[in-house]
Scaffold this active site. Structure first.
Site, PDB file in Angstrom:
ATOM      1  N   TYR A   1      36.016  46.109  43.261  1.00 14.92           N
ATOM      2  CA  TYR A   1      34.819  45.542  44.298  1.00 14.92           C
ATOM      3  C   TYR A   1      33.760  46.586  44.474  1.00 14.92           C
ATOM      4  CZ  TYR A   1      37.944  41.584  45.193  1.00 14.92           C
ATOM      5  OH  TYR A   1      38.612  40.452  45.225  1.00 14.92           O
TER       6      TYR A   1
ATOM      7  N   ASN B   1      41.207  44.343  39.257  1.00 16.98           N
ATOM      8  CA  ASN B   1      40.532  43.996  40.178  1.00 16.98           C
ATOM      9  C   ASN B   1      39.831  45.108  40.637  1.00 16.98           C
ATOM     10  OD1 ASN B   1      42.285  41.715  40.557  1.00 16.98           O
ATOM     11  ND2 ASN B   1      43.154  42.124  42.609  1.00 16.98           N
TER      12      ASN B   1
HETATM   13  O1  LGS Z   1      41.260  38.446  49.374  1.00 19.92           O
HETATM   14  C1  LGS Z   1      41.267  39.747  48.996  1.00 19.92           C
HETATM   15  C2  LGS Z   1      40.248  40.340  47.972  1.00 19.92           C
HETATM   16  C3  LGS Z   1      38.945  40.329  48.854  1.00 19.92           C
HETATM   17  O2  LGS Z   1      38.383  41.709  48.451  1.00 19.92           O
HETATM   18  C4  LGS Z   1      42.634  39.739  47.675  1.00 19.92           C
HETATM   19  O3  LGS Z   1      43.576  39.202  48.271  1.00 19.92           O
HETATM   20  C5  LGS Z   1      42.930  41.016  47.305  1.00 19.92           C
HETATM   21  O4  LGS Z   1      43.580  40.872  45.965  1.00 19.92           O
HETATM   22  C6  LGS Z   1      41.748  41.945  47.084  1.00 19.92           C
HETATM   23  O5  LGS Z   1      42.077  43.270  47.888  1.00 19.92           O
HETATM   24  N1  LGS Z   1      40.531  41.660  47.595  1.00 19.92           N
HETATM   25  C7  LGS Z   1      39.490  42.340  48.104  1.00 19.92           C
HETATM   26  N2  LGS Z   1      39.423  43.599  47.950  1.00 19.92           N
HETATM   27  C8  LGS Z   1      38.391  44.483  48.391  1.00 19.92           C
HETATM   28  C9  LGS Z   1      38.632  45.071  49.547  1.00 19.92           C
HETATM   29  C10 LGS Z   1      37.751  45.694  50.531  1.00 19.92           C
HETATM   30  C11 LGS Z   1      38.083  45.618  51.808  1.00 19.92           C
HETATM   31  C12 LGS Z   1      36.865  46.331  52.816  1.00 19.92           C
HETATM   32  C13 LGS Z   1      37.342  46.486  54.060  1.00 19.92           C
HETATM   33  C14 LGS Z   1      36.581  47.126  54.775  1.00 19.92           C
HETATM   34  C15 LGS Z   1      37.090  47.204  56.366  1.00 19.92           C
END
Ligand code: LGS
Length: 493
Positions: A332, A330
Site C-alpha cells: 500500500y 500486499n
Molecule cells: O482491508 C484491509 C486492507 C486495507 O488497507 C485488509 O484486510 C488487509 O489485509 C490490509 O492490511 N489492508 C490495508 N492495508 C494498508 C494499511 C494501511 C493502514 C493505515 C492506517 C492509518 C491509521
C-alpha cells in the site's frame, strides 16, 4: 519489450464514459490475470448466524466499541452472507478473472478445534463457490484473515504452540470440503498485522500488548502453522486438486533517507524486520540474520536471560523453508528510513526498537484520506525489484493494493489515479526490471468494514451504504476503469 498499442474500445454501453475512448496504453503480458479481494469479517456480517462461533474481532469490538473510530462493527458489514450474489454480479460486471476472499474459521468450526464441522458454514461457502463457478470466476481463498475463533484465543491463541495443530485441522477440513472449487489457496493473510498489531502494540484483536516479546512468539507459530498447512496440501491434495498454495506477506517499501551508506543499511535492516521477518524463513530458511543478531544483543543488554526472538530448531528451519508456490504480496505505501545515531541499545523493548532505525513518511506526499497512508507509487516498483534481488526470480502475485476515502464518492478519480500509478510502476518493474509479476488483485470490490477505522475508510469499487438495510452495491467510476483495463489488458492512459 514494452508494447505501445492503440485500442479502440467498442461502444458497448452508451452511458459508459470510457466507451468510445481511443486509448493508448501499455499491454499486460499474455496470461496476466486480474482479481479483486475481500475478507470474511469485513463483508459477511451475520456474525452469529446459523451457529457461527464468536471470533476475536467480534469479541474485541463488542467488549469495547470505542476501539473502532466510528464505533461501528462487522456484525452486519456489507451483509455478504445474504448478498453474495450481488457481490458476484459486481465482479462479473468488472470482468475479473478471479475473486480472493477468506473463509471464517468459526463458521466452519465454531469452537475452533473440535471435530464438529458446521454444515451451515460449509453450505454458505459452497453456495458462493457455485455462484462464482457459474459466472466463470476463478477463486483464490484465504484460510485465515485475522478472525481467530474466540474459544481458541481463550486457550492462548497464536501464543499457544498447539495452534499449529488447530490450524492444520481447520485447513484439512477446508481442503477436503472446498478443494474442488479452489484455484489458489493462501494460508495466512499479513502475519505482521496478526502478530505486531494483535500481540505487540495491541491495536488489533485480540489486543494483547506485548511488544518485542509475545509478538515474536506469535510470529514463530504463524510460520509453523502456515508450513504445517502447506505441507499437508503439498502431500495430500496438490496432485489431485491441481491447485497452488502460499502465504500472503504485506510490506511497505523502505527508502533510504539520504545517499549515505548508513541510511542504505538502515533501510535494508527495516526491510528485513518487516518483510524479511516472515519471508526469510519461508524463502531462505530461518529468521533474517540481522534480526537474530539485534534481538539477541538488545535482549542481553536489557537483562533478559535469553533472546526475545524464539529460535527455530534446525528441523523447523527445514520444515518452514520452501513452503510456497509463489510470492504473494500486499502493498500500500512507502516510508523513508534514517539510521539512528549513537544507539548502542534501545531502552524500549519493541520490534521497532529492535530494528533500531527511524522510519517516517514525508508531509509532502499525497494522502488519500484523513489518518490514512501516503500515496507513493514509485515505492511499489522499488519493492518489486528488491523482492527479485533478494529472493530470486520467483513468480510474484499482488494479492492486495488499493486506496481509501472517507465519503465513498462514486466519482472516485483519486482511486483511478492510484490504480493507474501503482500499476504503471509495477509494469516498469516487470518490463524494465524483469520482475515476474503474473497477477494483480485490487482491494476491494465493495466498501466494507475497515477494522479499527470502521466505515470511515472506504476502499470499494462499489459503494455500499451501511445504513441501508438492503445494502445495495452501486458502481463507482473506478469499477469502470478497472473493467476497461481488464477487457483491453492494457493500462489505460
Ligand atoms: O482491508 C484491509 C486492507 C486495507 O488497507 C485488509 O484486510 C488487509 O489485509 C490490509 O492490511 N489492508 C490495508 N492495508 C494498508 C494499511 C494501511 C493502514 C493505515 C492506517 C492509518 C491509521
Amino acid at each position: 519489450f514494452v508494447l505501445l498499442v492503440v485500442v479502440a474500445l467498442s461502444a458497448a454501453d452508451g452511458d459508459d464514459e470510457f466507451a468510445n475512448y481511443t486509448i493508448t496504453g501499455r499491454r499486460f503480458p499474455d496470461g496476466f490475470t486480474f482479481g479483486v479481494a475481500t475478507a470474511a469479517y469485513q463483508i459477511e456480517g451475520a456474525w452469529d448466524a446459523d451457529g457461527k462461533g464468536e471470533q476475536v474481532w467480534d469479541t474485541f469490538i463488542h467488549e469495547r466499541p470505542e476501539r473502532v473510530d466510528d464505533r461501528s462493527n462487522g456484525d452486519v458489514a456489507s451483509d455478504s452472507y445474504h448478498r453474495y450474489e450481488d457481490d458476484v454480479r459486481c465482479m462479473k460486471e468488472v470482468g475479473v478473472d478471479y475473486y480472493r476472499f477468506s473463509i471464517a474459521w468459526s463458521r466452519i468450526i465454531p469452537d475452533g478445534d473440535s471435530e464438529t464441522v458446521s454444515s451451515k458454514g460449509i453450505e454458505y461457502y459452497t453456495k458462493l463457490f457455485k455462484e462464482l463457478k457459474a459466472n466463470g470466476i476463478k477463486t483464490m481463498v484465504t484460510l485465515y484473515h485475522w478472525d481467530l475463533p474466540t474459544a481458541l484465543e481463550k486457550k492462548g491463541g497464536w501464543l499457544n504452540p498447539k495452534i499449529v495443530e488447530w490450524f492444520q485441522m481447520y485447513a484439512l477440513i477446508c481442503y477436503t470440503f472446498f478443494g474442488e472449487y479452489v484455484d489458489v489457496w493462501v494460508t495466512i493473510n499479513e502475519p505482521k498485522q496478526i502478530c505486531h498489531t494483535g500481540y505487540g502494540n495491541g491495536a488489533y484483536a485480540p489486543g494483547v500488548v506485548s511488544p518485542g516479546v509475545a509478538e515474536y512468539v506469535c510470529a514463530r507459530h504463524v510460520l509453523l502453522a502456515h508450513a504445517g498447512a502447506w505441507h499437508m496440501f503439498d502431500e495430500q491434495f496438490r496432485e489431485r486438486l491441481g491447485s497452488r498454495n502460499t502465504i500472503v506477506i504485506d510490506s511497505d517499501w523502505y527508502e533510504p533517507a539520504t545517499d549515505s551508506e548508513a541510511d542504505a543499511e538502515a533501510a535494508e535492516v527495516k526491510r528485513q524486520f518487516v518483510h524479511g521477518m516472515y519471508a526469510h524463513p519461508v524463502f531462505k530458511g530461518d529468521w533474517p540474520q540481522v534480526m537474530i543478531d539485534n534481538v539477541a544483543k538488545f535482549s542481553r543488554l536489557q537483562g533478559f536471560n535469553a533472546s526475545r526472538l524464539p529460535a527455530f530448531s534446525e528441523e523447523e528451519v527445514r520444515f518452514v523453508k520452501g513452503t510456497y508456490d509463489f510470492l504473494a504480496l500486499n502493498h500500500y505505501t512507502t516510508y523513508m528510513v534514517a539510521a539512528k545515531e549513537g544507539l548502542d541499545f534501545p531502552a524500549e523493548v519493541s520490534w521497532d526498537a529492535d530494528a533500531g532505525v527511524d522510519a517516517y513518511q514525508k508531509d509532502t506526499w499525497q494522502t488519500a484520506a484523513v489518518g490514512w497512508f501516503k500515496i507513493v507509487p514509485w515505492g511499489f516498483g522499488k519493492l518489486l525489484r528488491w523482492l527479485k534481488a533478494t529472493y530470486g526470480d520467483i513468480e510474484i502475485v499482488i494479492t492486495e493494493n488499493g486506496v481509501s476515502d472517507r465519503t465513498g464518492t462514486l466519482r472516485d478519480q483519486h482511486r483511478i489515479d492510484y490504480f493507474k500509478a501503482y500499476m504503471s510502476h509495477m509494469l516498469d518493474a516487470m518490463y524494465d526490471g524483469g520482475v515476474n509479476v503474473t497477477a494483480y488483485t485490487a482491494w476491494s470490490i465493495i466498501d466494507n468494514f475497515e477494522w479499527t477505522q470502521g466505515f470511515n475508510a472506504k476502499l470499494g469499487m462499489y459503494y455500499v451504504n451501511m445504513s441501508d438495510p438492503l445494502r445495495p452495491r452501486i458502481a463507482k467510476d473506478s469499477s469502470k476503469y478497472f473493467a476497461n483495463v481488464i477487457s483491453t489488458r492494457c493500462l489505460l492512459d
